[in-house]
Design a protein around this motif. Structure first.
Motif, mmCIF file in Angstrom:
data_model
loop_
_atom_site.group_PDB
_atom_site.id
_atom_site.type_symbol
_atom_site.label_atom_id
_atom_site.label_comp_id
_atom_site.label_asym_id
_atom_site.label_seq_id
_atom_site.Cartn_x
_atom_site.Cartn_y
_atom_site.Cartn_z
ATOM 1 N N GLY A 10 97.637 25.846 54.383
ATOM 2 C CA GLY A 10 96.517 25.025 53.482
ATOM 3 C C GLY A 10 95.736 26.144 52.591
ATOM 4 N N TYR A 11 95.163 25.666 51.573
ATOM 5 C CA TYR A 11 94.511 26.369 50.495
ATOM 6 C C TYR A 11 92.934 26.292 51.042
ATOM 7 N N GLU A 12 92.030 27.388 50.921
ATOM 8 C CA GLU A 12 90.515 26.788 51.141
ATOM 9 C C GLU A 12 89.792 28.038 50.089
ATOM 10 N N GLY A 13 88.799 27.091 49.906
ATOM 11 C CA GLY A 13 87.883 28.052 48.727
ATOM 12 C C GLY A 13 86.389 28.042 49.173
ATOM 13 N N GLY A 14 85.799 28.681 48.738
ATOM 14 C CA GLY A 14 84.138 28.516 48.702
ATOM 15 C C GLY A 14 83.408 29.356 47.972
ATOM 16 N N ARG A 15 82.054 28.819 47.668
ATOM 17 C CA ARG A 15 81.270 29.722 46.838
ATOM 18 C C ARG A 15 79.847 29.918 47.573
ATOM 19 N N ASN A 16 79.414 31.204 47.639
ATOM 20 C CA ASN A 16 78.036 31.431 48.432
ATOM 21 C C ASN A 16 77.318 32.169 47.542
ATOM 22 N N SER A 17 76.064 31.592 47.418
ATOM 23 C CA SER A 17 75.093 32.474 46.520
ATOM 24 C C SER A 17 74.548 33.665 47.161
ATOM 25 N N ILE A 18 74.045 34.756 46.340
ATOM 26 C CA ILE A 18 73.432 35.653 47.040
ATOM 27 C C ILE A 18 71.996 35.525 47.218
ATOM 28 N N ALA A 19 71.518 35.846 48.155
ATOM 29 C CA ALA A 19 69.921 35.601 48.139
ATOM 30 C C ALA A 19 69.105 36.618 47.603
ATOM 31 N N THR A 20 68.868 36.405 46.215
ATOM 32 C CA THR A 20 67.997 37.151 45.487
ATOM 33 C C THR A 20 67.323 36.126 44.396
ATOM 34 N N ASP A 21 66.389 36.868 43.692
ATOM 35 C CA ASP A 21 65.633 36.198 42.483
ATOM 36 C C ASP A 21 66.458 35.791 41.456
ATOM 37 N N LEU A 22 67.500 36.831 41.292
ATOM 38 C CA LEU A 22 68.235 36.711 40.082
ATOM 39 C C LEU A 22 69.387 35.523 40.080
ATOM 40 N N LEU A 23 69.566 35.083 38.900
ATOM 41 C CA LEU A 23 70.653 33.869 38.868
ATOM 42 C C LEU A 23 71.946 34.250 38.865
ATOM 43 N N ASP A 24 72.934 33.405 38.918
ATOM 44 C CA ASP A 24 74.375 33.615 38.804
ATOM 45 C C ASP A 24 75.009 34.976 39.636
ATOM 46 N N LEU A 25 74.478 34.852 40.901
ATOM 47 C CA LEU A 25 75.067 36.299 41.692
ATOM 48 C C LEU A 25 75.877 35.349 43.022
ATOM 49 N N ALA A 26 77.043 35.349 43.010
ATOM 50 C CA ALA A 26 77.564 34.594 44.012
ATOM 51 C C ALA A 26 78.885 35.478 44.628
ATOM 52 N N LEU A 27 79.357 35.141 45.746
ATOM 53 C CA LEU A 27 80.821 35.481 46.219
ATOM 54 C C LEU A 27 81.713 34.307 46.183
ATOM 55 N N THR A 28 82.802 34.392 45.513
ATOM 56 C CA THR A 28 83.637 33.007 45.437
ATOM 57 C C THR A 28 84.792 33.529 46.285
ATOM 58 N N ARG A 29 85.339 32.400 47.143
ATOM 59 C CA ARG A 29 86.532 33.003 47.999
ATOM 60 C C ARG A 29 87.579 31.820 47.794
ATOM 61 N N HIS A 30 88.701 32.332 47.524
ATOM 62 C CA HIS A 30 90.105 31.697 47.313
ATOM 63 C C HIS A 30 91.079 32.339 48.533
ATOM 64 N N GLY A 31 91.739 31.290 49.271
ATOM 65 C CA GLY A 31 92.631 31.814 50.375
ATOM 66 C C GLY A 31 93.614 30.837 50.648
ATOM 67 N N GLY A 32 94.464 31.239 51.666
ATOM 68 C CA GLY A 32 95.229 30.458 52.276
ATOM 69 C C GLY A 32 95.248 30.680 53.734
ATOM 70 N N SER A 33 95.930 29.825 54.620
ATOM 71 C CA SER A 33 96.392 29.928 55.854
ATOM 72 C C SER A 33 97.104 29.445 56.511
ATOM 73 N N ALA A 34 97.589 29.753 57.518
ATOM 74 C CA ALA A 34 98.785 29.004 58.425
ATOM 75 C C ALA A 34 98.350 29.026 59.814
ATOM 76 N N LEU A 35 98.383 27.883 60.564
ATOM 77 C CA LEU A 35 97.857 27.597 61.709
ATOM 78 C C LEU A 35 98.716 26.902 62.613
ATOM 79 N N VAL A 36 98.750 27.138 64.180
ATOM 80 C CA VAL A 36 99.602 26.462 65.209
ATOM 81 C C VAL A 36 98.322 25.763 65.630
ATOM 82 N N LYS A 37 98.710 24.325 65.696
ATOM 83 C CA LYS A 37 97.560 23.369 66.514
ATOM 84 C C LYS A 37 98.114 22.813 67.894
ATOM 85 N N LEU A 38 96.839 22.832 68.764
ATOM 86 C CA LEU A 38 97.209 21.850 69.831
ATOM 87 C C LEU A 38 96.416 20.805 70.381
ATOM 88 N N GLY A 39 96.854 19.707 70.194
ATOM 89 C CA GLY A 39 95.830 18.585 70.437
ATOM 90 C C GLY A 39 96.180 17.765 71.762
#
Length: 193
Positions: free
Chosen positions: A73-102
């Motif tokens: 799968g593909y995963e993404g995320g966006r997290n703002s930085i805790a500051t008074d200034l605007l438009d500061l963020a970490l943007t994450r784009h990634g991929g992963s492969a998993l083995v699942k047991l159910g």
């Protein structure tokens, strides 16, 4: 927000119990494609200055056996930085492969756990580029997931929590002195084939 969460979980429970007959089915449901959305946050030193933010993704799940599945799968995320200034963020784009047991008991309601390998590009945006407080980087991850799926007919829905510790070049150093990771909680909705 709490009431909305209860309504969503109630809907998923109705979908799951309505599909009890799906537990008897044959090949349908061996392949799932689903979207996920939720919230995520960084842990460790980075997490102290980063706010919770939205996360999203798209996943393909292949289920060769009732108790064993594989996901990419593909995963993404966006997290703002805790500051008074605007438009500061970490943007994450990634991929992963998993083995699942159910649990192979019921197909309609299936708790699961999984482990895998992933890689993400975390980009710094905004004025931080000029200040040099953070640096864009590619990180290796070890996704650990636990959740529940509700399956009925050609529909699948669920909820999952994933923790992705960041892996260092030297795994021994990472275990002795962990640098943090990324935690998210997401709701999933998709189709089974």
């Amino acid at each position: 927000m709490f009431r909305t969460g209860i309504k969503v979980l109630g809907l998923m429970l109705v979908l799951g119990t309505a599909g009890t007959a799906a537990a008897q089915e044959g090949p349908q449901g061996r392949v799932k494609v689903f979207l996920k959305g939720g919230v995520g946050d960084y842990t460790g030193d980075v997490g102290e200055s980063v706010k919770i933010g939205p996360t999203w993704g798209l996943t393909l799940n292949v289920q060769p056996l009732r108790f064993l599945g594989f996901e990419v799968g593909y995963e993404g995320g966006r997290n703002s930085i805790a500051t008074d200034l605007l438009d500061l963020a970490l943007t994450r784009h990634g991929g992963s492969a998993l083995v699942k047991l159910g649990l192979p008991v019921l197909e309609a309601i299936k708790p699961f756990v999984g482990v895998g390998i992933g890689i993400s590009r975390i980009s710094v945006g905004g004025d931080l580029l000029q200040r040099g407080d953070y640096v864009s980087d590619t990180v290796k991850e070890l996704p650990l997931v636990a959740g529940i799926e509700f399956n009925t007919g050609s529909l699948t829905a669920g909820a999952r929590a994933t923790y992705r510790p960041f892996l260092d070049q030297n795994i021994r150093e990472q275990v002795e002195d962990p640098s943090g990771g990324y935690f998210d909680f997401a709701i999933t909705l998709g189709a089974r084939f």
